[in-house]
Scaffold this motif. Structure first.
Motif, PDB file in Angstrom:
ATOM      1  N   UNK A 148       0.836  -1.211   0.000  1.00  0.00           N
ATOM      2  CA  UNK A 148       0.000   0.000   0.000  1.00  0.00           C
ATOM      3  C   UNK A 148       0.867   1.256   0.000  1.00  0.00           C
ATOM      4  N   UNK A 149       2.101   1.120   0.503  1.00  0.00           N
ATOM      5  CA  UNK A 149       3.009   2.272   0.518  1.00  0.00           C
ATOM      6  C   UNK A 149       3.384   2.740   1.906  1.00  0.00           C
ATOM      7  N   UNK A 150       2.950   2.006   2.919  1.00  0.00           N
ATOM      8  CA  UNK A 150       3.338   2.379   4.286  1.00  0.00           C
ATOM      9  C   UNK A 150       4.767   1.936   4.577  1.00  0.00           C
ATOM     10  N   UNK A 151       5.385   2.663   5.507  1.00  0.00           N
ATOM     11  CA  UNK A 151       6.782   2.391   5.873  1.00  0.00           C
ATOM     12  C   UNK A 151       6.822   1.721   7.239  1.00  0.00           C
ATOM     13  N   UNK A 152       7.534   0.598   7.314  1.00  0.00           N
ATOM     14  CA  UNK A 152       7.693  -0.132   8.575  1.00  0.00           C
ATOM     15  C   UNK A 152       8.750   0.579   9.420  1.00  0.00           C
ATOM     16  N   UNK A 153       8.379   1.020  10.628  1.00  0.00           N
ATOM     17  CA  UNK A 153       9.351   1.731  11.468  1.00  0.00           C
ATOM     18  C   UNK A 153       9.623   1.021  12.795  1.00  0.00           C
TER      19      UNK A 153
ATOM     20  N   UNK B  67      14.087   5.578  12.798  1.00  0.00           N
ATOM     21  CA  UNK B  67      13.972   6.658  11.809  1.00  0.00           C
ATOM     22  C   UNK B  67      14.882   6.327  10.627  1.00  0.00           C
ATOM     23  N   UNK B  68      14.324   6.317   9.440  1.00  0.00           N
ATOM     24  CA  UNK B  68      15.164   6.135   8.252  1.00  0.00           C
ATOM     25  C   UNK B  68      14.434   6.678   7.038  1.00  0.00           C
ATOM     26  N   UNK B  69      15.162   6.912   5.973  1.00  0.00           N
ATOM     27  CA  UNK B  69      14.567   7.430   4.744  1.00  0.00           C
ATOM     28  C   UNK B  69      14.263   6.268   3.812  1.00  0.00           C
TER      29      UNK B  69
END
Ligand code: GTP
Ligand code: MG
Length: 148
Positions: free
Chosen positions: A28-33, A137-139
């Motif tokens: 879907x485009x979510x980022x795993x943090x 935190x990451x890009x």
């Protein structure tokens, strides 16, 4: 961007649905943090579901949630809390649309395989409860292709 706490419940882990559920959020485009597998104590789960203390199903819910490991995750992205809940489906799987996680993979309310925060405030509370060490935190290099 907004963050939400998503958890694969013990039945989701036992039924080998971990990969499929993670894939839906990734695609879907979510980022795993944040991510971990934990066998939570009843005490910890009572804190997580404190709002439901007193409900007739509460003891059964805690027993179910403590019956095996869960996958605790934090996902970040546009409208993560509300859209995360839409992706999970309704509390009752029989009322969850096909295409949602519950609507595709389960049938019973007391075995509904996943959890998602119901508001931004609950998300903040749940993220602190499950990840007191904080999130990562990451890009993500894909971000410019997912967000304007
Ligand atoms: P979560 O994402 O797990 O928090 O579910 P929800 O927000 O859709 O529902 P809610 O927070 O009201 O209830 C938490 C969980 O308790 C549900 O996901 C169900 O597993 C369970 N539950 C809620 N209502 C009932 C009920 O009437 N009967 C049973 N057996 N379980 C229930
Ligand atoms: Mg809830």
């Amino acid at each position: 961007h907004e963050r939400t706490y998503i958890m694969i419940k013990p039945d989701g882990v036992q039924r080998s649905l971990v990969g499929k559920i993670i894939t839906r959020f990734e695609e879907r485009g979510y980022k795993l943090v944040a991510l971990k597998l934990v066998h939570a104590t009843q005490e910890h789960l009572e804190k997580h579901y404190a709002d439901l203390k007193g409900k007739p199903f509460f003891p059964g819910l805690i027993k179910y949630m403590a019956s095996g490991p869960v996958v605790a995750m934090v996902w970040q992205g546009l409208d993560a809390v509300k859209t995360g809940r839409v992706m999970l489906g309704a509390t009752n799987p029989l009322q969850s649309p096909v295409g949602s996680i519950r609507g595709d993979f389960c049938l019973a309310m007391g075995r509904n395989i996943c959890h998602g925060s119901d508001s931004v405030e609950s998300a903040e509370k749940e993220i602190k409860l499950w990840f007191p060490e904080g999130v990562v935190q990451y890009t993500s290099t894909m971000e410019t292709w997912i967000f304007e």
